[in-house]
Write an enzyme that holds these catalytic residues in place. Sequence first.
Site, PDB file in Angstrom:
ATOM      1  N   GLN A  35      54.965  18.515  48.768  1.00 45.92           N
ATOM      2  CA  GLN A  35      56.324  18.378  49.295  1.00 45.92           C
ATOM      3  C   GLN A  35      56.652  19.545  50.217  1.00 45.92           C
ATOM      4  O   GLN A  35      56.782  20.679  49.756  1.00 45.92           O
ATOM      5  CB  GLN A  35      57.348  18.317  48.163  1.00 45.92           C
ATOM      6  CG  GLN A  35      58.762  18.043  48.646  1.00 45.92           C
ATOM      7  CD  GLN A  35      59.757  17.988  47.507  1.00 45.92           C
ATOM      8  OE1 GLN A  35      59.765  18.846  46.653  1.00 45.92           O
ATOM      9  NE2 GLN A  35      60.604  16.984  47.507  1.00 45.92           N
ATOM     10  N   GLY A  36      56.791  19.297  51.518  1.00 47.40           N
ATOM     11  CA  GLY A  36      57.116  20.331  52.496  1.00 47.40           C
ATOM     12  C   GLY A  36      58.579  20.239  52.892  1.00 47.40           C
ATOM     13  O   GLY A  36      58.893  19.848  54.033  1.00 47.40           O
ATOM     14  N   SER A  64      61.358  22.826  51.455  1.00 47.08           N
ATOM     15  CA  SER A  64      62.036  24.122  51.457  1.00 47.08           C
ATOM     16  C   SER A  64      61.482  25.047  52.534  1.00 47.08           C
ATOM     17  O   SER A  64      60.300  24.993  52.868  1.00 47.08           O
ATOM     18  CB  SER A  64      61.882  24.799  50.091  1.00 47.08           C
ATOM     19  OG  SER A  64      62.461  24.010  49.075  1.00 47.08           O
ATOM     20  N   SER A  81      55.147  22.270  46.793  1.00 50.84           N
ATOM     21  CA  SER A  81      54.516  21.843  45.540  1.00 50.84           C
ATOM     22  C   SER A  81      53.170  21.193  45.787  1.00 50.84           C
ATOM     23  O   SER A  81      53.045  20.266  46.585  1.00 50.84           O
ATOM     24  CB  SER A  81      55.433  20.854  44.803  1.00 50.84           C
ATOM     25  OG  SER A  81      56.726  21.380  44.659  1.00 50.84           O
ATOM     26  N   GLU A  92      63.486  11.742  43.051  1.00 49.43           N
ATOM     27  CA  GLU A  92      63.102  12.972  42.360  1.00 49.43           C
ATOM     28  C   GLU A  92      64.103  13.319  41.264  1.00 49.43           C
ATOM     29  O   GLU A  92      63.733  13.732  40.176  1.00 49.43           O
ATOM     30  CB  GLU A  92      63.002  14.127  43.365  1.00 49.43           C
ATOM     31  CG  GLU A  92      62.426  15.397  42.750  1.00 49.43           C
ATOM     32  CD  GLU A  92      62.165  16.481  43.776  1.00 49.43           C
ATOM     33  OE1 GLU A  92      62.661  16.354  44.896  1.00 49.43           O
ATOM     34  OE2 GLU A  92      61.456  17.452  43.437  1.00 49.43           O
TER      35      GLU A  92
END
Length: 382
Positions: free
Chosen positions: A128-129, A131, A163, A246
């Site tokens: 997951q890109g 933040s 993540s 999520e």
Amino acid sequence: MQLQDTPAEADFRRRLREWLGKTLPELPPPPDPSDWPGRRAFDTQWQRRLFDAGYAGIHWPVDAGGRGASPSEHLIFLEETEHAGAPYVGASFVGLLHAGPTIAAEGSPDQRARFLPPILRGDEIWCQGFSEPGAGSDLAALRTKAVRDGDSYVVSGSKIWTSHAEVADWCELLVRTDPDAPKHKGITWLAMNMDAPGVTVRPLRTLAGTTEFAELFLDEVRIPVANRVGEENDGWRVTMVTLSFERGTAFASEAVACRREVRELARVARAEGAWDDLELRRALAALSAEFAALWRLVQWNVSEASADGVPGAGGSVFKLRFSEARQRLYDLAARVVGADALVEGAWTAQRLQGLSYTIAAGTSQIQRNIVAQRILGLPKGR
């Protein structure tokens, strides 16, 4: 939605329980939590077993490669796999629990055909890109830019707390495609190949000693326009779909696991002589009641999501209360096992890891804002 099994659901539960009873003893020992390549191999092998048995993507639509199970069957699957002690989704978390569902809901037919089957088979892992270092909890303040060049976007910038980046094949990436638009209007959701030239991953070691998160540096990375999910500059809306999954359902199996761990903590308290502490017994009872209530909230969220396939704002209520209750559980575990909890052991690892839960998928402050505005109808703060 009924809370008692129908004859068909009881049969589904029985067959799943039998399959778990036969399959789980055949699994190799799980790898060390700090061994992410080993965890990838273990988690993807488990996913392949689920796929071969027809239990992969159990609640995904049939035309997305899933089983198309009813909300009740989805809940039965979560209950039975946790009660049996089945492996956690692990490295497949991002792909199975929010990137995949987002592509199923928002992707083109070609994107669904390309990306969903490898996720379900356990062949490809996603990270997951979202933040960024300068954005804090304000996700829409992201600055990683993407400039259109023919049939590609050229992407430069950096991400943090990415993540599973260390072992990922693909990244769900948010980029800014219109720097002059209001910050929520100029964002686009892209699927980025982690092997593309210009991608650098630098793992971050957490308090728990693992490298679950990483820094991600992007230097003129070319991403095909065909990998854009949704329209250009419409990525904030697509992101809300991702975050709904999520917050609404991705932590559901962990809520079941926490109920099991409360019972285990009570057993340890009896064995360690802490059971005579009335205050501790009351705290355990309160946690047991809270996790039972959270499971009912999961049931409600899953039932609500069955209307259009996307969880609603109720997911923020679950995420807020679950992440804080989970921290109280492991704080209580530290009281029960005493100084040993400060040195090593599974309780310690869970306690350290749990500190990130009030930040993941949006901080508790963000969840409170969503509850206040979208559920209670309160005005937006200035």
